[in-house]
Design a protein around this motif. Sequence first.
Motif, mmCIF file in Angstrom:
data_model
loop_
_atom_site.group_PDB
_atom_site.id
_atom_site.type_symbol
_atom_site.label_atom_id
_atom_site.label_comp_id
_atom_site.label_asym_id
_atom_site.label_seq_id
_atom_site.Cartn_x
_atom_site.Cartn_y
_atom_site.Cartn_z
ATOM 1 N N MET A 1 70.643 -61.668 -121.401
ATOM 2 C CA MET A 1 69.606 -60.935 -120.658
ATOM 3 C C MET A 1 68.593 -61.921 -120.073
ATOM 4 O O MET A 1 68.204 -62.877 -120.707
ATOM 5 N N SER A 2 68.160 -61.631 -118.850
ATOM 6 C CA SER A 2 67.133 -62.476 -118.230
ATOM 7 C C SER A 2 65.793 -62.228 -118.905
ATOM 8 O O SER A 2 65.586 -61.207 -119.552
ATOM 9 N N ASN A 3 64.883 -63.154 -118.709
ATOM 10 C CA ASN A 3 63.521 -62.930 -119.184
ATOM 11 C C ASN A 3 62.884 -61.825 -118.353
ATOM 12 O O ASN A 3 63.152 -61.705 -117.174
ATOM 13 N N THR A 4 62.036 -61.049 -118.996
ATOM 14 C CA THR A 4 61.318 -59.999 -118.263
ATOM 15 C C THR A 4 59.834 -60.125 -118.563
ATOM 16 O O THR A 4 59.444 -60.749 -119.552
ATOM 17 N N ILE A 5 59.018 -59.518 -117.704
ATOM 18 C CA ILE A 5 57.580 -59.506 -117.938
ATOM 19 C C ILE A 5 57.168 -58.079 -118.295
ATOM 20 O O ILE A 5 57.331 -57.157 -117.514
ATOM 21 N N ILE A 6 56.721 -57.913 -119.538
ATOM 22 C CA ILE A 6 56.414 -56.587 -120.069
ATOM 23 C C ILE A 6 54.900 -56.361 -120.131
ATOM 24 O O ILE A 6 54.425 -55.252 -119.963
ATOM 25 N N ASP A 7 54.182 -57.454 -120.377
ATOM 26 C CA ASP A 7 52.740 -57.320 -120.596
ATOM 27 C C ASP A 7 52.078 -58.614 -120.147
ATOM 28 O O ASP A 7 52.675 -59.685 -120.260
ATOM 29 N N THR A 8 50.851 -58.529 -119.626
ATOM 30 C CA THR A 8 50.133 -59.748 -119.251
ATOM 31 C C THR A 8 48.742 -59.743 -119.866
ATOM 32 O O THR A 8 48.162 -58.670 -120.069
ATOM 33 N N ASN A 9 48.236 -60.909 -120.157
ATOM 34 C CA ASN A 9 46.873 -61.042 -120.682
ATOM 35 C C ASN A 9 46.216 -62.267 -120.054
ATOM 36 O O ASN A 9 45.827 -63.201 -120.738
ATOM 37 N N PHE A 10 46.118 -62.254 -118.731
ATOM 38 C CA PHE A 10 45.545 -63.393 -118.029
ATOM 39 C C PHE A 10 44.021 -63.330 -118.074
ATOM 40 O O PHE A 10 43.437 -62.271 -118.293
ATOM 41 N N ASN A 11 43.417 -64.490 -117.861
ATOM 42 C CA ASN A 11 41.963 -64.535 -117.731
ATOM 43 C C ASN A 11 41.654 -65.379 -116.499
ATOM 44 O O ASN A 11 41.510 -66.587 -116.583
ATOM 45 N N PHE A 12 41.578 -64.724 -115.353
ATOM 46 C CA PHE A 12 41.371 -65.421 -114.091
ATOM 47 C C PHE A 12 39.878 -65.686 -113.857
ATOM 48 O O PHE A 12 39.029 -64.982 -114.405
ATOM 49 N N PRO A 13 39.539 -66.683 -113.022
ATOM 50 C CA PRO A 13 38.135 -66.931 -112.697
ATOM 51 C C PRO A 13 37.488 -65.675 -112.079
ATOM 52 O O PRO A 13 38.129 -64.989 -111.281
ATOM 53 N N ASN A 14 36.258 -65.379 -112.501
ATOM 54 C CA ASN A 14 35.479 -64.225 -111.992
ATOM 55 C C ASN A 14 36.132 -62.870 -112.290
ATOM 56 O O ASN A 14 35.857 -61.887 -111.620
ATOM 57 N N GLN A 15 37.002 -62.850 -113.299
ATOM 58 C CA GLN A 15 37.663 -61.584 -113.667
ATOM 59 C C GLN A 15 36.649 -60.650 -114.316
ATOM 60 O O GLN A 15 35.940 -61.027 -115.242
ATOM 61 N N GLN A 16 36.576 -59.421 -113.795
ATOM 62 C CA GLN A 16 35.634 -58.430 -114.329
ATOM 63 C C GLN A 16 36.282 -57.555 -115.402
ATOM 64 O O GLN A 16 35.699 -57.292 -116.435
ATOM 65 N N ASN A 17 37.478 -57.079 -115.094
ATOM 66 C CA ASN A 17 38.197 -56.224 -116.051
ATOM 67 C C ASN A 17 39.658 -56.153 -115.643
ATOM 68 O O ASN A 17 40.045 -56.686 -114.600
ATOM 69 N N VAL A 18 40.437 -55.489 -116.471
ATOM 70 C CA VAL A 18 41.851 -55.300 -116.142
ATOM 71 C C VAL A 18 42.237 -53.864 -116.460
ATOM 72 O O VAL A 18 41.815 -53.298 -117.467
ATOM 73 N N TYR A 19 43.004 -53.250 -115.550
ATOM 74 C CA TYR A 19 43.502 -51.889 -115.757
ATOM 75 C C TYR A 19 45.014 -51.965 -115.921
ATOM 76 O O TYR A 19 45.698 -52.584 -115.111
ATOM 77 N N LYS A 20 45.527 -51.360 -116.973
ATOM 78 C CA LYS A 20 46.976 -51.384 -117.208
ATOM 79 C C LYS A 20 47.557 -49.995 -116.967
ATOM 80 O O LYS A 20 47.278 -49.067 -117.718
ATOM 81 N N SER B 1 62.450 -68.374 -115.705
ATOM 82 C CA SER B 1 62.490 -69.173 -116.942
ATOM 83 C C SER B 1 61.172 -69.044 -117.713
ATOM 84 O O SER B 1 61.165 -69.054 -118.932
ATOM 85 N N ASN B 2 60.045 -68.919 -116.976
ATOM 86 C CA ASN B 2 58.753 -68.643 -117.623
ATOM 87 C C ASN B 2 57.894 -67.856 -116.630
ATOM 88 O O ASN B 2 57.081 -68.417 -115.900
ATOM 89 N N ILE B 3 58.115 -66.539 -116.611
ATOM 90 C CA ILE B 3 57.466 -65.696 -115.592
ATOM 91 C C ILE B 3 55.945 -65.731 -115.722
ATOM 92 O O ILE B 3 55.228 -65.823 -114.728
ATOM 93 N N GLN B 4 55.458 -65.661 -116.966
ATOM 94 C CA GLN B 4 53.999 -65.636 -117.176
ATOM 95 C C GLN B 4 53.350 -66.878 -116.557
ATOM 96 O O GLN B 4 52.356 -66.772 -115.835
ATOM 97 N N LYS B 5 53.930 -68.033 -116.855
ATOM 98 C CA LYS B 5 53.383 -69.310 -116.362
ATOM 99 C C LYS B 5 53.453 -69.345 -114.832
ATOM 100 O O LYS B 5 52.506 -69.756 -114.154
ATOM 101 N N ARG B 6 54.586 -68.929 -114.285
ATOM 102 C CA ARG B 6 54.765 -68.932 -112.829
ATOM 103 C C ARG B 6 53.700 -68.080 -112.134
ATOM 104 O O ARG B 6 53.058 -68.504 -111.183
ATOM 105 N N ILE B 7 53.507 -66.857 -112.655
ATOM 106 C CA ILE B 7 52.523 -65.948 -112.061
ATOM 107 C C ILE B 7 51.122 -66.539 -112.170
ATOM 108 O O ILE B 7 50.366 -66.568 -111.186
#
Length: 315
Positions: free
Chosen positions: A1-20, A300-306
């Motif tokens: 099975m390929s890698n999949t992206i199920i959940d993210t927990n990024f902290n971008f510059p000037n991030q106010q909030n995240v809606y899932k 190969s590493n979707i989280q890192k790529r994104i």
Amino acid sequence: MSNTIIDTNFNFPNQQNVYKGKVREVYNINDDELVMIATDRLSAFDVVMPKGIPYKGQILNQIATKMMAATEDLVPNWLTATPDPNVAVGHLCEPFKVEMVIRGYMSGHAAREYKAGKRMLCGVPMPEGMKENDKFPEPIITPATKAEQGDHDEDISREDILKRGIVSEADYVVLEDYTRKLFQRGSEIAASRGLILVDTKYEFGKTKGGQIVLIDEIHTPDSSRYFYADGYQERQDKGEAQKQLSKEFVRQWLIENNFQGLEGQTVPFMSDAYIETVSERYIELYENITGETFEKADVSNIQKRIEENVLAYLK
């Protein structure tokens, strides 16, 4: 099975909030722009399935991006950039709390209601004597309220939307106009690919400047139902099921395995082999809807790529 992206927990510059949401995660940057990440989560009957579908997020994001580009002459949209195959960036908007569902054919939810004896859907009459997958005399708009996470979207009539003040009449007239124009263009695009756009939903929001724009996804297999045009009439005449391009095949599989998102029901086990077939169907959908060959992104590493692509864009 390929890698999949199920959940993210990024902290971008000037991030106010995240809606899932059910399948997308939206990062608010500086109360000005949104970074929307299409995950590989699969939702059916308003329930998120336990396993991700390889490449699904990329497929949905890229179809939506292409369709926004193909309709921006008709209807303004929120999109400003796509820094990664799974990511769309655009203006922060205040979403309208209704989904504008439009149906050219009596399929899916409309057909289930019709079979149950109902001849009105969201205050719109459905003619007598129709059978499943017949074309409506003209497309009907059957809005749904935007449910909070975990709840089911609910059918609502134009009258109730206005009576409850969910949308003002002036704005609603624009939403209806945009919905019909988008569906017409989507139907033309589908026809050029040998497909029928059966039904779809659009979501709209208002920019800070008060402009009504198209947001979220458009004409994807998650938000739309497509039939193959070839053999459509023949199958109708014989009373056969239509050959479709949508995630309806997942819903049908769930129904066959006694799951419709009802209380007390559990999601059936999805084997890796079944997940692989779902991924293949989504790739088939992409290629049929866009007329282009799908190019798989590096997973190969979707989280890192994104993260790297978004950070490079935000700089």
